[in-house]
Design an enzyme around this catalytic site. Structure first.
Site, PDB file in Angstrom:
ATOM      1  N   SER A  72      82.252  65.909  18.350  1.00  0.00           N
ATOM      2  CA  SER A  72      83.331  65.678  19.316  1.00  0.00           C
ATOM      3  C   SER A  72      83.409  66.809  20.325  1.00  0.00           C
ATOM      4  O   SER A  72      83.111  67.965  20.001  1.00  0.00           O
ATOM      5  CB  SER A  72      84.666  65.573  18.567  1.00  0.00           C
ATOM      6  N   TYR A  82      91.033  68.460  13.110  1.00  0.00           N
ATOM      7  CA  TYR A  82      90.031  67.459  13.474  1.00  0.00           C
ATOM      8  C   TYR A  82      88.819  68.147  14.090  1.00  0.00           C
ATOM      9  O   TYR A  82      87.671  67.890  13.695  1.00  0.00           O
ATOM     10  CB  TYR A  82      90.622  66.444  14.455  1.00  0.00           C
TER      11      TYR A  82
END
Length: 336
Positions: free
Chosen positions: A128, A153
């Protein structure tokens, strides 16, 4: 006929990638837990389309279920594994941290072990843009150090890259991590800005605009994402012969390990993003201007030179084209 394992096949990117692979004559085994992080109905509707194809087979299982993942690799032989399943969302990680370690850390370990023992020729996995965290040098490059994540995350995705490197180094497993930059388009996730804004504007509700709309995002259209993923999966990671431990390049290794950004290479301010939505809908948004949320970053901007050099591809869909396609799908799907 090649066989791909696509984890997260009921998800936004996994569904679209599976469709692309099937069109290319590739057999797809799709894995998904079909959890309720967002609309189960949307996931089921995606799966219903895939299940119409004779070369698609579906397995419902949780990544954290070690026995289920071991059985998956024992029962099938995969030419490529594309691991997209994960607990997504920066904001959700602030309130549900354990979900991220179970899915993104333990689950990823199970995929790595499966690939290792089955001698899978290439593992491509989702990282990501959030791994860039506190970095402010733009555009974000895979050659930059990324040791300052701003959410759990992001930390879990950085951990995936480190775990993959270990398996590439110890076991010679070719791995490529893809740092996705704000993916959007038809069949998209309901927790993402485009979906939330479109729904609220059509229903006459105000939209929450963080950082007063001054944030910039490298919005990347779904068709560009899956084309890039496919090309990377077919391009097996190799060692970098020029890599040296005295000046270590974070984006490659002496092992068969690579990292690539997939972004549009054109950051867009959130306020303009909203203007394009308003234009496409023919309705103005009522804005609830708010400060920056914890865990968010002010801007993302992808340097995609390494991706283009490796596979000859650059995303090119404009924000105007992509948003109009999404809204056309949204109106049809929800009869809005």
């Amino acid at each position: 006929m090649k066989t791909y394992l696509v984890t997260g096949a009921a998800g936004f990117i996994g569904f679209n990638l599976s469709q692309l692979l099937l069109k290319k004559g590739i057999r797809v085994v799709g894995l998904d837990s079909v959890n309720d992080y967002y609309s189960v109905q949307l996931k089921e509707d995606r799966l219903a389309i895939l299940k119409k194809h004779p070369e698609f087979s579906f397995i419902k299982a949780d990544l954290a279920d070690r026995a289920a993942i071991e059985k998956l690799f024992a029962d099938h032989s995969f030419d490529r594994v594309v691991h997209l399943a994960a607990q997504a969302g920066v904001r959700y990680s602030l309130t549900h941290p354990h979900t991220y370690t179970e899915s993104n850390i333990t689950g990823f370990l199970h995929i790595l072990e499966g690939c290792r023992h089955a001698k899978v020729p290439h593992l491509t996995y989702a990282s990501s843009s959030s791994v860039y965290g506190a970095n402010t040098e733009m555009p974000f490059s895979v050659h930059h150090n990324v040791d300052h994540p701003l959410s759990l995350y992001a930390a879990s995705k950085k951990a995936n890259e480190l775990m993959a490197h270990t398996y590439s180094h110890l076991y010679g497993l070719p791995t490529t991590g893809l740092r996705f930059f704000t993916v959007y388009g038809p069949w998209g996730r309901p927790d993402m800005a485009l979906f939330l804004f479109t729904k609220a504007i059509l229903e006459g509700r105000p939209i929450d605009v963080f950082n007063h709309g001054k944030m910039q995002r490298d919005f990347t259209y779904i068709d560009d994402i899956v084309e890039g993923v496919y090309r990377v999966a077919e391009h097996t990671a190799t060692a970098n012969p020029d890599w040296t431990g005295s000046k270590p390049d974070p984006g490659s290794s002496m092992a068969p390990y690579r990292i690539h950004n997939i972004g549009n290479n054109q950051p867009v301010e959130l306020n303009y993003f909203i203007e394009v939505i308003e234009e496409a809908l023919g309705q103005k948004a009522e804005k609830n201007l708010l400060p920056m949320q914890a865990g968010d970053v002010p801007a993302t901007y992808a340097d995609i030179d390494a991706l283009e050099e490796a596979v000859g591809f650059r995303p090119a869909t404009s924000i105007e084209t992509g948003i109009n396609r999404f809204i056309k799908w949204y109106r049809e799907y929800y009869n809005a």
